[in-house]
Design an enzyme around this catalytic site. Sequence first.
Site, PDB file in Angstrom:
ATOM      1  N   ASP A   5     -51.209 -52.493 -28.523  1.00 42.08           N
ATOM      2  CA  ASP A   5     -51.504 -52.163 -27.131  1.00 42.08           C
ATOM      3  C   ASP A   5     -50.883 -50.820 -26.721  1.00 42.08           C
ATOM      4  O   ASP A   5     -49.934 -50.329 -27.345  1.00 42.08           O
ATOM      5  CB  ASP A   5     -50.945 -53.238 -26.197  1.00 42.08           C
ATOM      6  CG  ASP A   5     -51.828 -54.475 -26.163  1.00 42.08           C
ATOM      7  OD1 ASP A   5     -52.736 -54.563 -27.001  1.00 42.08           O
ATOM      8  OD2 ASP A   5     -51.576 -55.353 -25.320  1.00 42.08           O
ATOM      9  N   ASP A   6     -51.438 -50.271 -25.646  1.00 42.79           N
ATOM     10  CA  ASP A   6     -50.859 -49.161 -24.861  1.00 42.79           C
ATOM     11  C   ASP A   6     -51.044 -47.772 -25.459  1.00 42.79           C
ATOM     12  O   ASP A   6     -50.641 -46.787 -24.857  1.00 42.79           O
ATOM     13  CB  ASP A   6     -49.360 -49.371 -24.597  1.00 42.79           C
ATOM     14  CG  ASP A   6     -49.074 -50.608 -23.756  1.00 42.79           C
ATOM     15  OD1 ASP A   6     -50.055 -51.225 -23.292  1.00 42.79           O
ATOM     16  OD2 ASP A   6     -47.895 -50.947 -23.587  1.00 42.79           O
ATOM     17  N   HIS A  56     -58.094 -51.344 -22.385  1.00 43.68           N
ATOM     18  CA  HIS A  56     -56.802 -51.794 -21.839  1.00 43.68           C
ATOM     19  C   HIS A  56     -56.567 -51.170 -20.463  1.00 43.68           C
ATOM     20  O   HIS A  56     -55.416 -50.937 -20.077  1.00 43.68           O
ATOM     21  CB  HIS A  56     -55.693 -51.401 -22.820  1.00 43.68           C
ATOM     22  CG  HIS A  56     -54.425 -52.206 -22.675  1.00 43.68           C
ATOM     23  ND1 HIS A  56     -54.409 -53.586 -22.578  1.00 43.68           N
ATOM     24  CD2 HIS A  56     -53.107 -51.819 -22.642  1.00 43.68           C
ATOM     25  CE1 HIS A  56     -53.166 -54.010 -22.479  1.00 43.68           C
ATOM     26  NE2 HIS A  56     -52.352 -52.959 -22.509  1.00 43.68           N
ATOM     27  N   HIS A 160     -47.092 -52.923 -30.112  1.00 43.73           N
ATOM     28  CA  HIS A 160     -47.390 -51.756 -29.265  1.00 43.73           C
ATOM     29  C   HIS A 160     -47.261 -50.489 -30.096  1.00 43.73           C
ATOM     30  O   HIS A 160     -46.334 -50.366 -30.901  1.00 43.73           O
ATOM     31  CB  HIS A 160     -46.426 -51.686 -28.074  1.00 43.73           C
ATOM     32  CG  HIS A 160     -46.560 -52.836 -27.128  1.00 43.73           C
ATOM     33  ND1 HIS A 160     -45.984 -54.072 -27.383  1.00 43.73           N
ATOM     34  CD2 HIS A 160     -47.214 -52.958 -25.943  1.00 43.73           C
ATOM     35  CE1 HIS A 160     -46.266 -54.897 -26.384  1.00 43.73           C
ATOM     36  NE2 HIS A 160     -47.013 -54.258 -25.489  1.00 43.73           N
TER      37      HIS A 160
END
Length: 633
Positions: A5-6, A56, A160
């Site tokens: 993620d991110d 996202h 992440h």
Amino acid sequence: MLTFDDGPDARWTPQVLSILRRYQVKAAFFMVGLQMERNLPIVRKVAKDGHFIGNHTFTHSNVYENSPQRTAMELKLTRLLIESVTGRSTILFRAPYNADSDPVGMDEIVPIVLAREQNYLDVGESIDPEDWEPGVTADQIFDRVVKAVERGNGHIILFHDAGGETRKETVKVLPRIIEYFQKRGYSFITLDQYLGKTREQLMPSVLKGKEYYAMQANLTLAMIIYEAGDFLAALFMVFIILGVARLLFMLYLTSRERRKEKHRFTAEPLASDYPPVAIIVPAYNEEVNAVSSLQNLLKQDYPDFRIVFVDDGSKDNTYSKVQDAFKDHPRVTILTKPNGGKASALNYGLSHTEAEFVVCIDADTKLQHDAVRILMRHFLDDKEGRIGAVAGNVKVGNQRNMLTRWQAIEYTTSQNFDRQAYASINAITVVPGAIGGFRKKAIEDAGGLTTDTLAEDCDLTMRILNAGYVIENENHAVALTEAPEKLRQFVKQRTRWCFGVMQTFWKHRGLLMNKRYKALGLWALPNMLVFQFIIPTFSPLADLMMLIGLFSGNAWQIFLYYLAFTLVDASVSIMAYIFERQRLWVLLWIIPQRFCYRWIMYYVLFKSYKKAIKGELQSWGILKRTGNVKDVQ
């Protein structure tokens, strides 16, 4: 199944991709739109390596706290960016902050509902080792993942690939986790395998219609902005490094020159040792200052000097006022000629003196009473006749407003401090027109003053160096000059100077990086090119990038770069004031100078570029004098 993620992140995502490639493992990357904008090539690389890309949101905001309209817009913007970069769309979504695969509360359910309304498939997580946690270690992440799998918590691991220094631990533990489970018979699968769907279903290809080509046009623009941003960031880093290197080198040269000065002129010469000197004063429309400046010159404590005043066809009362005041003075010769420019006036004055040494000053300048004597010490100390010229120290004598105070700082730093350093390696490029001592033969050997540039002092200085002479600096021979007090006059003067230096640089461009010309070719001219033209050309972008950065996610990083850029820029002024033992509090004027004065100078530079490109001629013009230079005690 591995998910990240991110991202993407310029530092961490490439390392993650490298590890996945080494172990031939595919993953899903849930990307933030803002991060994608900053790292477009990495987005393309993730897709090219066969990984899945999910939405996202655009700003990584909490979907539960947003309005449905904002959520829809964030999802649309991110999807359009994915389509533009990869040529594929996506139906994969993961909500920031609330990605649990077994949602319970409304904060976890609402994002799923809103995403489904946009036809997205929500991908949760079942194993969250909290690798984002400050201070977490690779061992802790490893233990959390292994224990969660052994407990049968699920199959989807959340990592992440952006978000700070803790990503170092994520990158460190990733190979351990892959090796650990592969050795125990586990395989790492992808979302299409997990869901029993095809890649085309999860990330469908974008049809090549009008919308596709519009997106490609948008991508091209985005890539140009991205590459330009990267180029400028790299460029400013280079500028900062060059600035620091220059500062340290200049500091070393200045210190060396000051040490040398301490051991010179320990004994004062006898009055009979000083040779005759002619002080040449060219003037054009200087009725306000001429008489006062000549009266000041007559107070020099030098034993044997004559003043040669040359009126260069003034249109005001300069000649008549000087004639009335000094026509019978035994030390003043008054000449007049048709207007031909400062260089021609100086040549005319040189032709009317038999003195072996001359001091040239501007008609708006006042010298300290020992200035000529201090300049001449250098020539008396030179038994071999190697010294061709000596540059004096010019200061602003009419500090009456903010503009003149800014100029005073500039005179002390970028002119006087530089000359002191350059003297150490015989690379002074300008003996200032306001005060400079010359061996007459050196001027003649250099071909006299020429009229093909507006910076005749800079041009003459370089030609004296080319003729094999040494040019020295004398910081204690002080001249007070009148700086423009009005903005219009200032811009006119500086455009003339800047354009003249451009002409001079171009005229002597063959010397650039030429070992034959020693420090002039290897240091002075490259320094002029880089620090007077190249860096100031791009410096306005540093200011603009900082302003833009204040409204982006990179605000703090850009501010730090800008601060470093500014500190390096200001450090020369600080060093110069320390060396000249002047009051440092005056440098507080640097703060507004950085934001106002510098932009005026940028305007001057680009105005000069325009004149050069158009091939315009620039005349000396007329600067309105005020006569506000204070009397020298």
